[in-house]
Write an enzyme that holds these catalytic residues in place. Sequence first.
Site, PDB file in Angstrom:
ATOM      1  N   ASP A  91      12.864  22.005 -38.931  1.00 44.01           N
ATOM      2  CA  ASP A  91      12.458  23.256 -39.378  1.00 44.01           C
ATOM      3  C   ASP A  91      12.919  23.878 -39.871  1.00 44.01           C
ATOM      4  OD1 ASP A  91      12.699  24.568 -36.505  1.00 44.01           O
ATOM      5  OD2 ASP A  91      10.861  23.498 -35.752  1.00 44.01           O
ATOM      6  N   ASP A 265       5.114  14.882 -37.598  1.00 45.48           N
ATOM      7  CA  ASP A 265       5.908  15.313 -35.960  1.00 45.48           C
ATOM      8  C   ASP A 265       5.130  15.867 -35.253  1.00 45.48           C
ATOM      9  OD1 ASP A 265       6.994  18.204 -35.451  1.00 45.48           O
ATOM     10  OD2 ASP A 265       6.392  17.823 -37.509  1.00 45.48           O
ATOM     11  N   CYS A 303       1.708  -4.133 -24.721  1.00 44.13           N
ATOM     12  CA  CYS A 303       2.770  -3.240 -25.166  1.00 44.13           C
ATOM     13  C   CYS A 303       4.508  -3.764 -24.274  1.00 44.13           C
ATOM     14  CB  CYS A 303       2.849  -1.973 -24.774  1.00 44.13           C
ATOM     15  SG  CYS A 303       3.990  -0.900 -25.248  1.00 44.13           S
ATOM     16  N   CYS A 305       7.523  -2.330 -24.289  1.00 49.06           N
ATOM     17  CA  CYS A 305       7.919  -1.822 -24.290  1.00 49.06           C
ATOM     18  C   CYS A 305       8.443  -1.824 -22.498  1.00 49.06           C
ATOM     19  CB  CYS A 305       7.645   0.143 -23.855  1.00 49.06           C
ATOM     20  SG  CYS A 305       6.694   1.101 -22.705  1.00 49.06           S
ATOM     21  N   CYS A 308       6.322  -0.780 -19.345  1.00 51.34           N
ATOM     22  CA  CYS A 308       4.743  -2.003 -19.776  1.00 51.34           C
ATOM     23  C   CYS A 308       5.311  -2.968 -19.313  1.00 51.34           C
ATOM     24  CB  CYS A 308       4.076  -2.112 -21.242  1.00 51.34           C
ATOM     25  SG  CYS A 308       3.285  -0.108 -21.113  1.00 51.34           S
ATOM     26  N   HIS A 334       7.300   4.760 -23.930  1.00 57.29           N
ATOM     27  CA  HIS A 334       5.665   4.334 -23.731  1.00 57.29           C
ATOM     28  C   HIS A 334       5.086   5.129 -25.049  1.00 57.29           C
ATOM     29  CE1 HIS A 334       1.864   2.469 -23.633  1.00 57.29           C
ATOM     30  NE2 HIS A 334       1.614   3.596 -23.856  1.00 57.29           N
TER      31      HIS A 334
END
Length: 374
Positions: A91, A265, A303, A305, A308, A334
């Site tokens: 940015d 974002d 999930c 990840c 999980c 996650h």
Amino acid sequence: MKFGFTLSATDGAARTGTISTPRGDIRTPAFMPVGTAATVKAMMPESVRETGADILLGNTYHLMLRPGAERIDRLGGLHRFMNWDRPILTDSGGFQVMSLADLRKLTETGVTFRSHVDGSKHELTPERSMEIQRLLGSDIVMAFDECPALPADRKRIEESMRLSMRWAERSRAAFGDRPGHALFGIQQGGLEQDLREESAEALAAIGFEGYAIGGLAVGEGQEAMFACLDYAPGQLPIDKPRYLMGVGKPDDLVGAVKRGVDMMDCVLPSRSGRTGQAWTRRGQVNLKNARHADDPRPLDEDCTCPACRNYSRAYLHHVMRAGEMISGMLLTWHNLHYYQELMAGMRSAIAAGDFAGFEAAFHAKRAEGDIEPL
């Protein structure tokens, strides 16, 4: 290799495609995890990539203050410094100056301010912002702009937008010829449709490799933001990426993509993870709540990840309440995984011409709420 953008499918206003850069392709719509100080908090770069992220965001303001853009340049640039070899967007620093810095003074030239870190005095102008982002070596550079907080009166928004357009022209000139790198202009104008149109026309006349929708998610609320997004993306060139800055919650992402946004974002998935908040298909889950203390089930059984796949709600509750670092690591992983899965789902739905079906299923699942306590 040059910077480029290719649309592969549309469904209503929703779009999917690819941004091509020398450091790799970015699948759109894309969510960019925020690496404020050259790190996505609580995550290794390799782990961020495993979640499905194609690009990260770095903050010019924070990096110019600490460790310094010149130092990062001496050390080989931001990619090498933080061990991320894929695209980075930085940015311009304008928003952080307005929201974080002390004793700031705004003039036609730029902004002078005192650092919130050590009180040192700095000046940020379009030319200096372009120089800092060049030293960092980012692939996508943002034009320097000014972003007033909402609500604000029309006169203030109008003056700010026109100043940002003059700064956009100076940013374009200072950016120069940098093959393989891109400069994005930032549309401003608050919630005023005619000012947004004037801003879009000014930016298109200057010419940029992509266009951002700035000045939203600054206090106006989702309903007002969506009302603006009903027209703002369509005011921008159809053949260039459209980036909605600083957004947002999962339903913000779905609503923005529906309205023609290609990139977003937000610090939310990582910040929420460090405070015990998980984002799931069923909505938000607070792992600090006592209801999870004896729950052997995963946070989300669908999930994949690590949080999980390998840990129970009871464990995540325990480490969060105990203040253990692993809690923020697992929940951030996650959340970022879920956000990237959400973006992938939208890309597939647009390609299949069924974004409406995806959106309906998304909202229906969230309406069910979290699983019942044991």
